[in-house]
Design a protein around this motif. Sequence first.
Motif, mmCIF file in Angstrom:
data_model
loop_
_atom_site.group_PDB
_atom_site.id
_atom_site.type_symbol
_atom_site.label_atom_id
_atom_site.label_comp_id
_atom_site.label_asym_id
_atom_site.label_seq_id
_atom_site.Cartn_x
_atom_site.Cartn_y
_atom_site.Cartn_z
ATOM 1 N N GLN A 95 0.826 -1.204 0.000
ATOM 2 C CA GLN A 95 0.000 0.000 0.000
ATOM 3 C C GLN A 95 0.864 1.259 0.000
ATOM 4 O OE1 GLN A 95 -0.292 -2.720 1.960
ATOM 5 N NE2 GLN A 95 -2.349 -2.921 2.789
ATOM 6 N N GLY A 96 1.936 1.244 0.771
ATOM 7 C CA GLY A 96 2.821 2.400 0.847
ATOM 8 C C GLY A 96 3.538 2.668 -0.461
ATOM 9 N N LEU A 97 3.988 1.609 -1.120
ATOM 10 C CA LEU A 97 4.698 1.768 -2.389
ATOM 11 C C LEU A 97 3.762 2.310 -3.468
ATOM 12 C CD1 LEU A 97 7.370 1.363 -3.937
ATOM 13 C CD2 LEU A 97 6.569 -0.955 -4.483
ATOM 14 N N ILE A 98 2.571 1.755 -3.550
ATOM 15 C CA ILE A 98 1.613 2.204 -4.563
ATOM 16 C C ILE A 98 1.184 3.644 -4.303
ATOM 17 C CG2 ILE A 98 -0.732 1.847 -5.464
ATOM 18 C CD1 ILE A 98 -0.169 -1.213 -5.028
ATOM 19 N N ALA A 99 0.900 3.982 -3.052
ATOM 20 C CA ALA A 99 0.507 5.355 -2.720
ATOM 21 C C ALA A 99 1.646 6.331 -3.004
ATOM 22 C CB ALA A 99 0.091 5.443 -1.258
ATOM 23 N N CYS A 100 2.867 5.940 -2.693
ATOM 24 C CA CYS A 100 4.019 6.801 -2.946
ATOM 25 C C CYS A 100 4.176 7.048 -4.444
ATOM 26 C CB CYS A 100 5.270 6.178 -2.339
ATOM 27 S SG CYS A 100 6.689 7.282 -2.313
ATOM 28 N N TRP A 101 4.008 6.012 -5.244
ATOM 29 C CA TRP A 101 4.084 6.140 -6.700
ATOM 30 C C TRP A 101 3.050 7.159 -7.195
ATOM 31 C CZ3 TRP A 101 6.774 5.248 -10.971
ATOM 32 C CH2 TRP A 101 6.129 5.165 -12.204
ATOM 33 N N ARG A 102 1.817 7.013 -6.755
ATOM 34 C CA ARG A 102 0.745 7.912 -7.198
ATOM 35 C C ARG A 102 1.024 9.351 -6.760
ATOM 36 N NH1 ARG A 102 -4.222 3.943 -5.617
ATOM 37 N NH2 ARG A 102 -4.099 2.634 -7.467
ATOM 38 N N GLU A 103 1.478 9.506 -5.530
ATOM 39 C CA GLU A 103 1.725 10.850 -5.016
ATOM 40 C C GLU A 103 2.943 11.487 -5.677
ATOM 41 O OE1 GLU A 103 1.516 10.201 -0.793
ATOM 42 O OE2 GLU A 103 -0.647 9.864 -0.932
ATOM 43 N N ALA A 104 3.943 10.681 -6.003
ATOM 44 C CA ALA A 104 5.114 11.222 -6.709
ATOM 45 C C ALA A 104 4.755 11.609 -8.139
ATOM 46 C CB ALA A 104 6.266 10.221 -6.676
ATOM 47 N N LEU A 105 3.848 10.865 -8.762
ATOM 48 C CA LEU A 105 3.370 11.269 -10.089
ATOM 49 C C LEU A 105 2.623 12.603 -10.010
ATOM 50 C CD1 LEU A 105 2.128 7.886 -11.594
ATOM 51 C CD2 LEU A 105 4.088 9.243 -12.374
ATOM 52 N N LEU A 106 1.835 12.784 -8.965
ATOM 53 C CA LEU A 106 1.157 14.060 -8.746
ATOM 54 C C LEU A 106 2.193 15.169 -8.530
ATOM 55 C CD1 LEU A 106 -1.252 15.920 -8.221
ATOM 56 C CD2 LEU A 106 -1.278 15.061 -5.867
ATOM 57 N N ALA A 107 3.210 14.889 -7.739
ATOM 58 C CA ALA A 107 4.274 15.876 -7.501
ATOM 59 C C ALA A 107 4.959 16.248 -8.812
ATOM 60 C CB ALA A 107 5.284 15.321 -6.505
ATOM 61 N N GLN A 108 5.184 15.261 -9.665
ATOM 62 C CA GLN A 108 5.796 15.525 -10.965
ATOM 63 C C GLN A 108 4.913 16.476 -11.782
ATOM 64 O OE1 GLN A 108 7.761 12.539 -13.990
ATOM 65 N NE2 GLN A 108 5.544 12.399 -14.150
ATOM 66 N N ALA A 109 3.603 16.243 -11.765
ATOM 67 C CA ALA A 109 2.681 17.116 -12.497
ATOM 68 C C ALA A 109 2.708 18.537 -11.936
ATOM 69 C CB ALA A 109 1.260 16.542 -12.449
ATOM 70 N N VAL A 110 2.805 18.653 -10.621
ATOM 71 C CA VAL A 110 2.884 19.975 -9.993
ATOM 72 C C VAL A 110 4.167 20.676 -10.426
ATOM 73 C CG1 VAL A 110 3.115 21.206 -7.805
ATOM 74 C CG2 VAL A 110 1.459 19.341 -8.004
ATOM 75 N N LEU A 111 5.291 19.966 -10.336
ATOM 76 C CA LEU A 111 6.579 20.558 -10.696
ATOM 77 C C LEU A 111 6.635 20.942 -12.175
ATOM 78 C CD1 LEU A 111 8.920 18.223 -8.641
ATOM 79 C CD2 LEU A 111 8.449 20.639 -8.174
ATOM 80 N N ALA A 112 5.932 20.207 -13.014
ATOM 81 C CA ALA A 112 5.894 20.494 -14.451
ATOM 82 C C ALA A 112 4.874 21.579 -14.800
ATOM 83 C CB ALA A 112 5.587 19.217 -15.231
ATOM 84 N N GLY A 113 4.102 22.021 -13.799
ATOM 85 C CA GLY A 113 3.115 23.067 -14.040
ATOM 86 C C GLY A 113 1.843 22.576 -14.703
ATOM 87 N N ARG A 114 1.563 21.260 -14.597
ATOM 88 C CA ARG A 114 0.380 20.698 -15.256
ATOM 89 C C ARG A 114 -0.853 20.655 -14.360
ATOM 90 N NH1 ARG A 114 4.249 16.734 -17.062
ATOM 91 N NH2 ARG A 114 3.334 15.256 -15.601
ATOM 92 N N THR A 115 -0.721 21.050 -13.113
ATOM 93 C CA THR A 115 -1.859 21.042 -12.209
ATOM 94 C C THR A 115 -1.728 22.182 -11.214
ATOM 95 O OG1 THR A 115 -3.181 19.697 -10.691
ATOM 96 C CG2 THR A 115 -0.819 19.394 -10.589
ATOM 97 N N ALA A 116 -2.856 22.687 -10.772
ATOM 98 C CA ALA A 116 -2.840 23.806 -9.826
ATOM 99 C C ALA A 116 -2.847 23.319 -8.380
ATOM 100 C CB ALA A 116 -4.037 24.709 -10.072
ATOM 101 N N GLY A 117 -3.349 22.117 -8.158
ATOM 102 C CA GLY A 117 -3.420 21.591 -6.800
ATOM 103 C C GLY A 117 -2.049 21.243 -6.229
ATOM 104 N N TYR A 118 -1.935 21.282 -4.942
ATOM 105 C CA TYR A 118 -0.740 20.854 -4.203
ATOM 106 C C TYR A 118 0.509 21.689 -4.506
ATOM 107 C CZ TYR A 118 -3.368 16.761 -2.762
ATOM 108 O OH TYR A 118 -4.304 15.928 -2.225
ATOM 109 N N ARG A 119 0.356 22.831 -5.155
ATOM 110 C CA ARG A 119 1.536 23.636 -5.510
ATOM 111 C C ARG A 119 2.359 24.042 -4.298
ATOM 112 N NH1 ARG A 119 -0.884 28.325 -8.959
ATOM 113 N NH2 ARG A 119 -2.365 28.058 -7.289
#
Length: 143
Positions: A14-38
């Motif tokens: 569960q931790g590995l899968i959640a970390c993967w999903r959250e790191a993908l979200l972080a990548q989107a934030v860093l790339a400027g593709r999402t406004a959430g979690y900035r």
Amino acid sequence: MRMWSLHPSLLDRQGLIACWREALLAQAVLAGRTAGYRHHPQLTRFREAQDPMAAIGAYLMELADEATARGYRFDRTRIDGPLESAPIRVTTGQLRLERDHLAAKLRVRSPEWLPRLDASPTPHPLFVTVDGGPEPWERASGD
């Protein structure tokens, strides 16, 4: 959002899968593709990296490698840009705090995984350990 400083091998399924999903979200934030979690505090260390996209790419690649070692299939094509990065520092206090936080989660959902946690936890390969307390950005509550 919890992007563990701990080595991915210490995370249960569960931790590995959640970390993967959250790191993908972080990548989107860093790339400027999402406004959430900035303004999420855990993004601080990636933003401060020499190349933030390379840092998150290297972070994700290690998660994917651990998933592959366990027989899972994480979609590596979702990782943007460079996959290698200069190391990022993490404090011994941060690793201890995360180990304790993970241990509390494991006691509830995966107690058989607890023996993997050492007194001196191993960091994710992107990180180099330095002495110190928890990181200033850490909130370690209810994530």
